[in-house]
Design a protein around this motif. Structure first.
Motif, PDB file in Angstrom:
ATOM      1  N   ALA A 118       0.818  -1.218   0.000  1.00  0.00           N
ATOM      2  CA  ALA A 118       0.000   0.000   0.000  1.00  0.00           C
ATOM      3  C   ALA A 118       0.850   1.264   0.000  1.00  0.00           C
ATOM      4  CB  ALA A 118      -0.930   0.008   1.211  1.00  0.00           C
ATOM      5  N   GLY A 119       2.139   1.134   0.328  1.00  0.00           N
ATOM      6  CA  GLY A 119       3.026   2.292   0.331  1.00  0.00           C
ATOM      7  C   GLY A 119       2.729   3.276   1.454  1.00  0.00           C
ATOM      8  N   ILE A 120       2.510   2.768   2.657  1.00  0.00           N
ATOM      9  CA  ILE A 120       2.152   3.651   3.768  1.00  0.00           C
ATOM     10  C   ILE A 120       3.306   3.912   4.738  1.00  0.00           C
ATOM     11  CG2 ILE A 120      -0.257   2.893   3.699  1.00  0.00           C
ATOM     12  CD1 ILE A 120       0.338   1.248   6.261  1.00  0.00           C
ATOM     13  N   LYS A 121       4.419   3.245   4.555  1.00  0.00           N
ATOM     14  CA  LYS A 121       5.511   3.343   5.528  1.00  0.00           C
ATOM     15  C   LYS A 121       5.929   4.788   5.767  1.00  0.00           C
ATOM     16  CE  LYS A 121      10.118   1.593   6.627  1.00  0.00           C
ATOM     17  NZ  LYS A 121      11.242   0.713   6.183  1.00  0.00           N
ATOM     18  N   GLY A 122       5.980   5.146   7.066  1.00  0.00           N
ATOM     19  CA  GLY A 122       6.450   6.471   7.442  1.00  0.00           C
ATOM     20  C   GLY A 122       5.403   7.562   7.392  1.00  0.00           C
ATOM     21  N   MET A 123       4.171   7.252   6.996  1.00  0.00           N
ATOM     22  CA  MET A 123       3.125   8.274   7.005  1.00  0.00           C
ATOM     23  C   MET A 123       2.897   8.772   8.425  1.00  0.00           C
ATOM     24  SD  MET A 123       0.258   7.038   4.218  1.00  0.00           S
ATOM     25  CE  MET A 123       0.583   7.216   2.470  1.00  0.00           C
ATOM     26  N   LYS A 124       2.574  10.055   8.564  1.00  0.00           N
ATOM     27  CA  LYS A 124       2.489  10.676   9.881  1.00  0.00           C
ATOM     28  C   LYS A 124       1.215  10.336  10.633  1.00  0.00           C
ATOM     29  CE  LYS A 124       6.416  12.791   9.449  1.00  0.00           C
ATOM     30  NZ  LYS A 124       7.584  12.346  10.251  1.00  0.00           N
ATOM     31  N   THR A 125       0.143  10.039   9.912  1.00  0.00           N
ATOM     32  CA  THR A 125      -1.121   9.750  10.593  1.00  0.00           C
ATOM     33  C   THR A 125      -1.708   8.435  10.110  1.00  0.00           C
ATOM     34  OG1 THR A 125      -2.573  10.856   8.994  1.00  0.00           O
ATOM     35  CG2 THR A 125      -1.603  12.228  10.734  1.00  0.00           C
ATOM     36  N   GLY A 131      -6.491   5.565   4.563  1.00  0.00           N
ATOM     37  CA  GLY A 131      -7.044   6.037   3.298  1.00  0.00           C
ATOM     38  C   GLY A 131      -6.330   5.414   2.110  1.00  0.00           C
ATOM     39  N   ARG A 132      -5.006   5.291   2.204  1.00  0.00           N
ATOM     40  CA  ARG A 132      -4.230   4.695   1.127  1.00  0.00           C
ATOM     41  C   ARG A 132      -4.540   3.199   0.983  1.00  0.00           C
ATOM     42  NH1 ARG A 132       0.920   5.772  -0.801  1.00  0.00           N
ATOM     43  NH2 ARG A 132       0.347   7.968  -0.561  1.00  0.00           N
ATOM     44  N   ILE A 133      -4.674   2.507   2.141  1.00  0.00           N
ATOM     45  CA  ILE A 133      -5.005   1.077   2.115  1.00  0.00           C
ATOM     46  C   ILE A 133      -6.349   0.853   1.421  1.00  0.00           C
ATOM     47  CG2 ILE A 133      -5.688  -0.865   3.593  1.00  0.00           C
ATOM     48  CD1 ILE A 133      -3.520   0.091   5.590  1.00  0.00           C
ATOM     49  N   PHE A 140      -6.839  -5.978   4.603  1.00  0.00           N
ATOM     50  CA  PHE A 140      -6.800  -5.428   5.961  1.00  0.00           C
ATOM     51  C   PHE A 140      -7.653  -6.336   6.845  1.00  0.00           C
ATOM     52  CE2 PHE A 140      -8.148  -2.995   9.577  1.00  0.00           C
ATOM     53  CZ  PHE A 140      -7.075  -2.171   9.885  1.00  0.00           C
ATOM     54  N   ILE A 141      -7.138  -6.668   8.030  1.00  0.00           N
ATOM     55  CA  ILE A 141      -7.856  -7.542   8.956  1.00  0.00           C
ATOM     56  C   ILE A 141      -8.344  -6.735  10.150  1.00  0.00           C
ATOM     57  CG2 ILE A 141      -7.758  -9.635  10.354  1.00  0.00           C
ATOM     58  CD1 ILE A 141      -7.292 -10.103   7.352  1.00  0.00           C
ATOM     59  N   SER A 142      -9.602  -6.928  10.515  1.00  0.00           N
ATOM     60  CA  SER A 142     -10.201  -6.275  11.675  1.00  0.00           C
ATOM     61  C   SER A 142     -10.674  -7.312  12.680  1.00  0.00           C
ATOM     62  CB  SER A 142     -11.409  -5.434  11.235  1.00  0.00           C
ATOM     63  OG  SER A 142     -12.114  -4.932  12.360  1.00  0.00           O
ATOM     64  N   ARG A 143     -10.560  -6.977  13.981  1.00  0.00           N
ATOM     65  CA  ARG A 143     -11.128  -7.874  14.986  1.00  0.00           C
ATOM     66  C   ARG A 143     -12.645  -7.919  14.881  1.00  0.00           C
ATOM     67  NH1 ARG A 143      -8.740  -7.582  21.043  1.00  0.00           N
ATOM     68  NH2 ARG A 143     -10.729  -8.646  21.346  1.00  0.00           N
ATOM     69  N   ALA A 160     -10.404   9.136   9.021  1.00  0.00           N
ATOM     70  CA  ALA A 160     -10.069   9.113   7.594  1.00  0.00           C
ATOM     71  C   ALA A 160     -11.289   9.411   6.731  1.00  0.00           C
ATOM     72  CB  ALA A 160      -9.494   7.748   7.223  1.00  0.00           C
ATOM     73  N   GLY A 161     -12.468   9.546   7.360  1.00  0.00           N
ATOM     74  CA  GLY A 161     -13.698   9.814   6.619  1.00  0.00           C
ATOM     75  C   GLY A 161     -14.189   8.627   5.828  1.00  0.00           C
ATOM     76  N   LEU A 162     -13.896   7.425   6.324  1.00  0.00           N
ATOM     77  CA  LEU A 162     -14.228   6.217   5.574  1.00  0.00           C
ATOM     78  C   LEU A 162     -14.996   5.211   6.423  1.00  0.00           C
ATOM     79  CD1 LEU A 162     -10.727   5.668   3.927  1.00  0.00           C
ATOM     80  CD2 LEU A 162     -12.801   6.440   2.742  1.00  0.00           C
TER      81      LEU A 162
END
Length: 284
Positions: A118-125, A131-133, A140-143, A160-162
């Motif tokens: 997904a290219g999320i490494k190092g994102m601040k939030t 949002g990128r995922i 993505f796995i959720s409990r 994230a508004g999602l």
């Protein structure tokens, strides 16, 4: 009678010694706790140190925060240890709990495969990363079990508004068993998830997932104590419960154990003390 039955169950499940000294209903406290601190080992460490000092036994049952609060709603325990503010406030407002008492905190981290599709490494939030995922539709796995971890995850999606949905977003069918099984399953699937740092550190040598996003203030994980109301349930052992609560929040007792827990094994603490008394002591 329900309290005694629950104590007997914990004895049978976990093989506690000295049952005869506790069956009169005094000198023992029953706790329903969110699973993460139990899996990390800090609940046992705190209970054992308190019992050694006071001879008061504390025994726990583990469940996601929502389920832990539901156990308390039946009057079967004296105290809850949980981490979902909205659910905690509702529990107190309904009259089942007396008050929310800050105990400790750690934080959630967003983990995923080292290749990071997904290219999320190092994102601040976390919001930006989630949002990128969603945009890329990577697994993505959720409990998905209304536990404190699940509530925190959904709050992050909200920022994230999602509202996550689709084949890429999977609710783990055994999510109610806790963060450790969920993290192991996420590892098997090569997916992303939101998990508490303590669980990740405890399992990092068994998995290939890595921390990709951390340090976002929105990912702090506050853990509270809530004594069950004796006005609601006469069987609640309020006296010994408050002795335990006061000991846990004492800057020279329970809070010191929390401060140091995990340092020797992991090189860093798994939790940070957060009681009001601890905070005041740090300002002196």
């Amino acid at each position: 009678m329900k309290r005694l039955f629950l104590y007997l169950l914990t004895f049978l499940w976990l093989g506690f010694p000295g049952l005869a000294n506790a069956v009169d209903g005094s000198k023992f406290v029953l706790l329903s706790s969110t699973i993460g601190p139990i899996d990390a080992g800090i609940v046992d460490a705190l209970e054992n140190a308190f019992e050694k000092e006071t001879d008061i036994r504390v025994r726990h049952v583990g469940a996601g925060t929502g389920a832990a609060l539901d156990i308390a709603r039946k009057g079967n325990v004296d105290l809850v240890m949980v981490h979902a503010k909205s659910l905690e406030e509702k529990f107190v407002q309904e009259g089942f709990g007396t008050q929310r008492i800050p105990l400790m905190y750690n934080d959630f981290v967003l983990v995923g495969p080292a290749a990071d599709p997904a290219g999320i490494k190092g994102m601040k939030t976390a919001a930006e990363a989630l949002g990128r995922i969603a945009e890329k539709g990577v697994p993505f796995i959720s409990r998905g079990d209304k536990s404190g971890t699940h509530v925190a995850e959904m709050e992050l999606w909200g920022k994230a508004g999602l509202k996550p949905a689709g084949s890429w977003y999977q609710v783990y069918e055994k999510g109610s068993e806790g963060n450790a099984p969920t993290l192991k399953y996420t590892n098997q699937q090569g997916a992303y998830t939101v998990i508490d740092r303590a669980t990740y550190l405890a399992l990092k040598d068994q998995i290939s997932l890595v921390i990709l996003v951390e340090g976002d203030e929105a990912m702090l994980n506050y853990i509270s104590l809530i004594p069950v109301s004796q006005k609601k349930f006469k069987t609640v052992n309020a006296t010994d419960t408050m002795r335990f609560v006061n000991w846990l929040t004492d800057p020279k007792k329970g809070q010191l154990i929390i401060r140091d827990f995990g340092k020797e094994k992991y090189g860093a603490p798994l939790f940070f003390p957060n009681s009001e008394a601890w905070q005041k002591a740090q300002k002196k």
